[in-house]
Design a protein around this motif. Structure first.
Motif, PDB file in Angstrom:
ATOM      1  N   GLU A   1       0.976  -1.144  -0.053  1.00 21.15           N
ATOM      2  CA  GLU A   1       0.062  -0.006  -0.293  1.00 21.15           C
ATOM      3  C   GLU A   1       0.946   1.199  -0.010  1.00 21.15           C
ATOM      4  O   GLU A   1       0.710   2.302  -0.704  1.00 21.15           O
ATOM      5  N   ARG A   2       1.723   1.424   0.763  1.00 23.54           N
ATOM      6  CA  ARG A   2       2.735   2.471   1.194  1.00 23.54           C
ATOM      7  C   ARG A   2       3.517   2.594  -0.225  1.00 23.54           C
ATOM      8  O   ARG A   2       3.719   4.017  -0.803  1.00 23.54           O
ATOM      9  N   ASN A   3       3.930   1.834  -0.831  1.00 23.85           N
ATOM     10  CA  ASN A   3       4.886   1.704  -2.342  1.00 23.85           C
ATOM     11  C   ASN A   3       3.896   2.298  -3.246  1.00 23.85           C
ATOM     12  O   ASN A   3       4.232   3.338  -4.002  1.00 23.85           O
ATOM     13  N   TRP A   4       2.720   1.792  -3.267  1.00 23.93           N
ATOM     14  CA  TRP A   4       1.665   2.155  -4.430  1.00 23.93           C
ATOM     15  C   TRP A   4       1.554   3.725  -4.054  1.00 23.93           C
ATOM     16  O   TRP A   4       1.632   4.262  -5.092  1.00 23.93           O
ATOM     17  N   LEU A   5       1.201   4.122  -2.989  1.00 21.39           N
ATOM     18  CA  LEU A   5       0.708   5.486  -2.670  1.00 21.39           C
ATOM     19  C   LEU A   5       1.825   6.643  -3.032  1.00 21.39           C
ATOM     20  O   LEU A   5       1.751   7.608  -3.609  1.00 21.39           O
ATOM     21  N   LYS A   6       3.071   6.106  -2.559  1.00 22.68           N
ATOM     22  CA  LYS A   6       4.442   6.937  -3.001  1.00 22.68           C
ATOM     23  C   LYS A   6       4.353   6.731  -4.667  1.00 22.68           C
ATOM     24  O   LYS A   6       4.957   8.007  -5.120  1.00 22.68           O
ATOM     25  N   GLN A   7       4.318   5.961  -5.297  1.00 25.22           N
ATOM     26  CA  GLN A   7       4.457   5.933  -6.661  1.00 25.22           C
ATOM     27  C   GLN A   7       3.550   6.942  -7.217  1.00 25.22           C
ATOM     28  O   GLN A   7       3.818   7.842  -8.249  1.00 25.22           O
ATOM     29  N   TYR A   8       2.462   6.890  -6.936  1.00 26.88           N
ATOM     30  CA  TYR A   8       1.598   7.815  -7.574  1.00 26.88           C
ATOM     31  C   TYR A   8       1.244   8.875  -7.094  1.00 26.88           C
ATOM     32  O   TYR A   8       0.808  10.133  -7.810  1.00 26.88           O
ATOM     33  N   LYS A   9       1.980   9.379  -5.771  1.00 25.16           N
ATOM     34  CA  LYS A   9       2.039  10.539  -5.391  1.00 25.16           C
ATOM     35  C   LYS A   9       3.426  11.361  -6.273  1.00 25.16           C
ATOM     36  O   LYS A   9       3.172  12.520  -6.558  1.00 25.16           O
ATOM     37  N   ASN A  10       4.294  10.279  -6.666  1.00 28.59           N
ATOM     38  CA  ASN A  10       5.458  10.796  -7.198  1.00 28.59           C
ATOM     39  C   ASN A  10       4.790  11.281  -8.777  1.00 28.59           C
ATOM     40  O   ASN A  10       5.381  12.462  -9.513  1.00 28.59           O
ATOM     41  N   PHE A  11       3.698  10.393  -9.225  1.00 32.36           N
ATOM     42  CA  PHE A  11       3.330  10.712 -10.572  1.00 32.36           C
ATOM     43  C   PHE A  11       2.711  12.063 -10.389  1.00 32.36           C
ATOM     44  O   PHE A  11       2.665  12.926 -11.491  1.00 32.36           O
ATOM     45  N   GLU A  12       1.751  12.271  -9.403  1.00 36.27           N
ATOM     46  CA  GLU A  12       1.001  13.915  -9.426  1.00 36.27           C
ATOM     47  C   GLU A  12       2.008  14.837  -9.360  1.00 36.27           C
ATOM     48  O   GLU A  12       1.996  16.081 -10.215  1.00 36.27           O
ATOM     49  N   LYS A  13       3.564  14.633  -8.893  1.00 32.73           N
ATOM     50  CA  LYS A  13       4.292  15.798  -8.936  1.00 32.73           C
ATOM     51  C   LYS A  13       4.925  15.784 -10.397  1.00 32.73           C
ATOM     52  O   LYS A  13       4.969  17.038 -10.632  1.00 32.73           O
ATOM     53  N   PHE A  14       5.042  14.701 -10.963  1.00 38.13           N
ATOM     54  CA  PHE A  14       5.751  14.580 -12.320  1.00 38.13           C
ATOM     55  C   PHE A  14       4.796  15.040 -13.316  1.00 38.13           C
ATOM     56  O   PHE A  14       5.477  15.833 -14.114  1.00 38.13           O
ATOM     57  N   LYS A  15       3.563  15.060 -13.208  1.00 39.47           N
ATOM     58  CA  LYS A  15       2.834  15.231 -14.374  1.00 39.47           C
ATOM     59  C   LYS A  15       2.466  16.762 -14.656  1.00 39.47           C
ATOM     60  O   LYS A  15       2.249  17.251 -15.604  1.00 39.47           O
ATOM     61  N   SER A  16       3.073  17.448 -13.446  1.00 42.59           N
ATOM     62  CA  SER A  16       2.761  18.825 -13.562  1.00 42.59           C
ATOM     63  C   SER A  16       3.885  19.636 -14.461  1.00 42.59           C
ATOM     64  O   SER A  16       3.855  20.666 -14.937  1.00 42.59           O
ATOM     65  N   LYS A  17       4.981  18.721 -14.553  1.00 41.94           N
ATOM     66  CA  LYS A  17       6.073  19.145 -15.388  1.00 41.94           C
ATOM     67  C   LYS A  17       6.044  19.033 -16.912  1.00 41.94           C
ATOM     68  O   LYS A  17       6.649  19.753 -17.649  1.00 41.94           O
ATOM     69  N   LEU A  18       5.270  17.725 -17.236  1.00 45.87           N
ATOM     70  CA  LEU A  18       5.365  17.353 -18.442  1.00 45.87           C
ATOM     71  C   LEU A  18       4.146  16.882 -19.050  1.00 45.87           C
ATOM     72  O   LEU A  18       3.168  16.748 -18.496  1.00 45.87           O
ATOM     73  N   ASN A  19       3.771  17.018 -20.491  1.00 48.89           N
ATOM     74  CA  ASN A  19       2.800  16.386 -21.035  1.00 48.89           C
ATOM     75  C   ASN A  19       2.711  14.864 -20.932  1.00 48.89           C
ATOM     76  O   ASN A  19       3.502  14.112 -21.775  1.00 48.89           O
ATOM     77  N   ILE A  20       1.825  14.271 -20.059  1.00 47.99           N
ATOM     78  CA  ILE A  20       1.915  12.837 -19.870  1.00 47.99           C
ATOM     79  C   ILE A  20       0.428  12.310 -20.071  1.00 47.99           C
ATOM     80  O   ILE A  20      -0.481  12.833 -19.865  1.00 47.99           O
TER      81      ILE A  20
END
Length: 288
Positions: free
Chosen positions: A161-180
């Motif tokens: 669970e913790r790993n999953w939430l970390k991964q998609y929290k990272n995605f939320e940060k990352f998607k603000s920088k690029l067209n994904i």
């Protein structure tokens, strides 16, 4: 050289484990306009993990990156004293060996913000196309646990669970920088041709319908149909419940009796030993 570099294209898939990356890998592997980062283009489900290992190399640990590249691309010359510029040049050399368009994927990337930042830095001056998949977290984590509980470090559902939430929290940060480009796995496999064309158009690669024949809904509703004691007694965290709602998933998606029964039959099928399953395949037509 600069003109050739501008023609290079890196396509990266981001996702957690058990979100369809193996099926998507096969699509790009089958496409004649694309290469994967390995000397053997027919290798099964290969992950070079270049950006994760490169981020570690920049921190002083370059052993894994050098070993990985020696394994998959032995003709590649790796410079000493790696820095960010040399890392980027190293990927450009991979293009010169393999071709202008390369597909890369690894669940490791989404869990490593340093790797994502390195991809972002590379994308500033290079042609990088990134898309991301998510699957119902309950189904995906159930699948992870059922398949790998005996030989990974993530033996606890809470850790997963913790790993999953970390991964998609990272995605939320990352998607603000690029067209994904973003897909929910369930939506994608429900209309593979429509979504396949959308994905290929985004990546700038011709769509070939025969490359998509293997894309089918698999293990949808796996959480609800699991026979594992740990899954049945999984106390889902408040953070995970919020995450599920955010991505418009429901905890109980198998209320339809026919669908629930069908899912249960597929679930039971997963626990049948392979030798018995092969025998039954010859005897009973409904076991596919």
């Amino acid at each position: 050289i600069n003109r050739n570099k501008m023609n290079n294209k890196l396509i990266i898939m981001l996702s957690a484990k058990r979100c369809g990356s193996t099926a998507i890998f096969k699509i790009f592997q089958n496409n004649k306009f694309c290469k994967i980062a390995h000397k053997n283009q027919n290798i099964d489900n290969w992950e070079i993990q270049f950006w994760t290992m490169a981020s570690k190399a920049l921190k002083g640990n370059d052993y894994h990156l050098r070993s990985r590249l020696k394994e998959c691309l032995p003709q590649l010359e790796i410079p000493k004293n790696l820095n960010k510029k040399k890392i980027f040049n190293l990927w450009d050399r991979i293009h010169r060996i393999l071709g202008k368009t390369i597909f890369d994927k690894s669940p490791q990337y989404l869990g490593d913000m340093d790797a994502l930042n390195l991809i972002y830095e590379y994308s500033k001056k290079n042609n990088v196309k990134i898309f991301c998949f998510i699957r119902n977290p309950l189904d995906a984590i159930t699948s992870q646990h059922e398949l790998w509980k005996n030989y990974t470090n993530e033996r606890s559902l809470k850790i997963r669970e913790r790993n999953w939430l970390k991964q998609y929290k990272n995605f939320e940060k990352f998607k603000s920088k690029l067209n994904i480009l973003f897909f929910r796995y369930e939506d994608f496999v429900a209309q593979p041709n429509l979504n396949g064309k959308r994905l290929m158009n985004f990546c700038g690669i011709p769509f070939n319908k025969k490359d998509w024949n293997h894309i089918k809904p698999v293990s949808i509703g796996r959480y609800n149909s699991s026979l594992f004691y740990q899954i049945k007694n999984w106390e889902i965290s408040a953070a995970m419940n919020l995450h599920i709602k955010k991505y418009k998933y429901l905890k109980n998606q198998s209320s339809n009796l026919f669908l629930s029964t069908k899912i249960l039959m597929y679930s039971i099928k997963r626990y049948i030993p392979s030798n018995i399953k092969n025998f039954l395949k010859k005897q009973i037509k409904w076991i596919k």
